[in-house]
Motif scaffolding. Structure first.
Motif, PDB file in Angstrom:
ATOM      1  N   TYR A  98       0.900  -1.124   0.122  1.00  0.00           N
ATOM      2  CA  TYR A  98      -0.002  -0.002  -0.144  1.00  0.00           C
ATOM      3  C   TYR A  98       0.637   1.314   0.063  1.00  0.00           C
ATOM      4  O   TYR A  98       2.069   1.119   0.631  1.00  0.00           O
ATOM      5  CB  TYR A  98      -0.942  -0.195   1.081  1.00  0.00           C
ATOM      6  CG  TYR A  98      -1.913  -1.073   1.370  1.00  0.00           C
ATOM      7  CD1 TYR A  98      -2.780  -1.201   0.515  1.00  0.00           C
ATOM      8  CD2 TYR A  98      -2.086  -1.885   2.590  1.00  0.00           C
ATOM      9  CE1 TYR A  98      -3.902  -2.241   0.422  1.00  0.00           C
ATOM     10  CE2 TYR A  98      -3.021  -2.524   2.597  1.00  0.00           C
ATOM     11  CZ  TYR A  98      -4.094  -2.875   1.577  1.00  0.00           C
ATOM     12  OH  TYR A  98      -4.970  -3.792   1.735  1.00  0.00           O
TER      13      TYR A  98
ATOM     14  N   SER B 187      -8.260   2.700  -1.378  1.00  0.00           N
ATOM     15  CA  SER B 187      -7.077   2.885  -0.482  1.00  0.00           C
ATOM     16  C   SER B 187      -6.083   3.914  -1.220  1.00  0.00           C
ATOM     17  O   SER B 187      -5.634   4.794  -0.505  1.00  0.00           O
ATOM     18  CB  SER B 187      -6.731   1.797   0.195  1.00  0.00           C
ATOM     19  OG  SER B 187      -7.414   1.088   1.165  1.00  0.00           O
ATOM     20  N   CYS B 188      -5.655   3.218  -2.386  1.00  0.00           N
ATOM     21  CA  CYS B 188      -4.622   4.016  -2.905  1.00  0.00           C
ATOM     22  C   CYS B 188      -4.604   3.299  -4.517  1.00  0.00           C
ATOM     23  O   CYS B 188      -4.935   2.380  -4.750  1.00  0.00           O
ATOM     24  CB  CYS B 188      -3.293   3.864  -2.445  1.00  0.00           C
ATOM     25  SG  CYS B 188      -2.708   2.213  -2.356  1.00  0.00           S
TER      26      CYS B 188
END
Length: 402
Positions: free
Chosen positions: A66, A272-273
């Motif tokens: 992440y 999230s990303c």
């Protein structure tokens, strides 16, 4: 037995016409039809080897986890540097967001701001997704028709007339999909004067094609032309078109810190990303040698010049020469009312596009999907051989009308 019923926001929007047309072309090809597909706005070039190598190197370094919601520090630095180098604009780190393609950034910007039928001004012709994005986020699209006679561009007078107390956004896309039209500095300054009189209006500047640029004078954008608007403009871009990285899904934006924070907050709950490996490739693309961009633009320009020349020689068609991007948006008013060899009357640009598909195997998109008729859109992000075949077939199809 229960039946699933989609939420009303789903029923209010439609499937992207360009996606549907591309899918139809693939189906016909799979069925054995000889189809020349000019529907897809995707570079036919492969991602450059040095960019792919940067992605491999990131994997080898273990950059497979992440990242921060707003992207890696390396990518944000590369974005800031690219905007400074090309446009002369300075942005801080907290004024940058990164997402899974420019399309996601645009959607998140609207999601972060639009509600209760807030109005969003959309010049037509428009990219097919803009109105549905607004509707999906409980806004009201306000369409301003910008005909070929106006160069497919929004005028200050039309903008002034469209603004109301409920106007929240103006969407500007230049060079445009589907027309390739763009604004010069004086035109942007004139639009800026109107916007400065209406401080409640923000601007979504979709600049995804800004490096696919054919004119001699440098491309510019609204913030560069009217710096006083900087705190009201979201500059949206990505690596898909300029670097042939459509599948890598990296888009980004620069804009007011409060809006950027809202976009990042939404993304933290959605994806999230973006992909860490794609981010590494994008950071390299934006900060390394740019010769691929200039070389590919030369090829696109050759294709544009050839296709425009061919289409403008066809009786009944008229094609404005685009400033950038890799699309043509010919006017087909001259064939409306004519009959096909089977005796069917061409009443709309959709009829004409279906005639091209069924009659000569050319897949195109009707102008109505982009908010203005009678036109059709062709993508020239394909080989000269394919473009030549398409022009030959279109010429033959029009000649067969009576």
């Amino acid at each position: 037995m229960s039946t699933f019923v989609p939420a009303s926001r789903v029923s209010r929007i439609k499937v992207s016409p360009s996606t549907a047309a591309a899918a139809r072309a693939r189906e016909l090809k799979a069925a054995g039809r000889d189809i020349v597909d000019l529907t897809v706005g995707e570079p036919d070039f492969d991602t450059p080897d040095n960019i792919k190598a940067a992605a491999h190197a990131a994997i080898d370094r273990g950059e497979t986890k992440y990242t921060a919601v707003n992207g890696t520090p390396a990518l944000r630095k590369a974005i800031i540097g690219d905007i400074k180098r090309r446009l002369g604009l300075s942005y801080a780190d907290n004024e940058i967001c990164v997402g899974g393609g420019a399309k996601q950034i645009l959607f998140l910007a609207l999601m972060a701001s639009v509600e209760n039928d807030a109005e969003v001004i959309i010049p037509a012709p428009y990219w097919v997704s803009y109105p549905d994005m607004v509707v999906a986020n409980e806004g009201k699209p306000v369409i301003i028709e910008c005909p070929q006679e106006a160069g497919f561009k929004l005028t200050p007078e039309a903008l002034e007339k469209a603004i109301t107390p409920r106007t929240l956004w103006l969407i500007l896309n230049a060079p445009s999909n589907p027309t390739g039209a763009a604004y010069d500095r004086s035109e942007l300054e004139a639009l800026g004067k109107v916007l400065l009189r209406h401080p409640h209006v923000f601007v979504l500047s979709d600049d995804i094609y800004d490096q696919v640029w054919f004119k001699d004078e440098p491309m510019t954008t609204l913030v560069a032309a009217v710096p006083e608007l900087k705190e009201r403009v979201l500059l949206t871009n990505g690596v898909s078109k300029s670097y042939a990285m459509t599948g890598w899904r990296i888009g980004y934006a620069a804009g007011p810190a409060a809006l950027i924070a809202a976009i990042n907050k939404l993304q933290s709950q959605m994806s999230s990303c973006p992909s860490s490996v794609s981010q590494a490739a994008a950071a390299y693309a934006l900060s390394s040698d740019q010769s691929f961009v200039s070389e590919s633009v030369k090829v696109y320009k050759e294709r544009r010049d050839y296709a425009c020349s061919r289409l403008n020689a066809v009786p009944g068609l008229a094609c404005l020469v685009p400033d950038g991007a890799f699309y043509l948006f010919p006017n087909c008013a001259g064939v409306i009312g004519k009959k096909t060899p089977e005796g069917k009357t061409i009443e709309t640009d959709l009829d004409f596009v279906l005639y091209l598909l069924d009659g000569v195997g050319v897949a195109a998109l009707q102008g109505a999907a982009y908010g203005i008729s009678p036109h059709f859109r062709l993508s020239i992000a394909t080989s000269m051989e394919v473009i030549t075949q398409a022009c030959d077939r279109i010429e033959r199809a029009v000649a067969d009308l009576y």
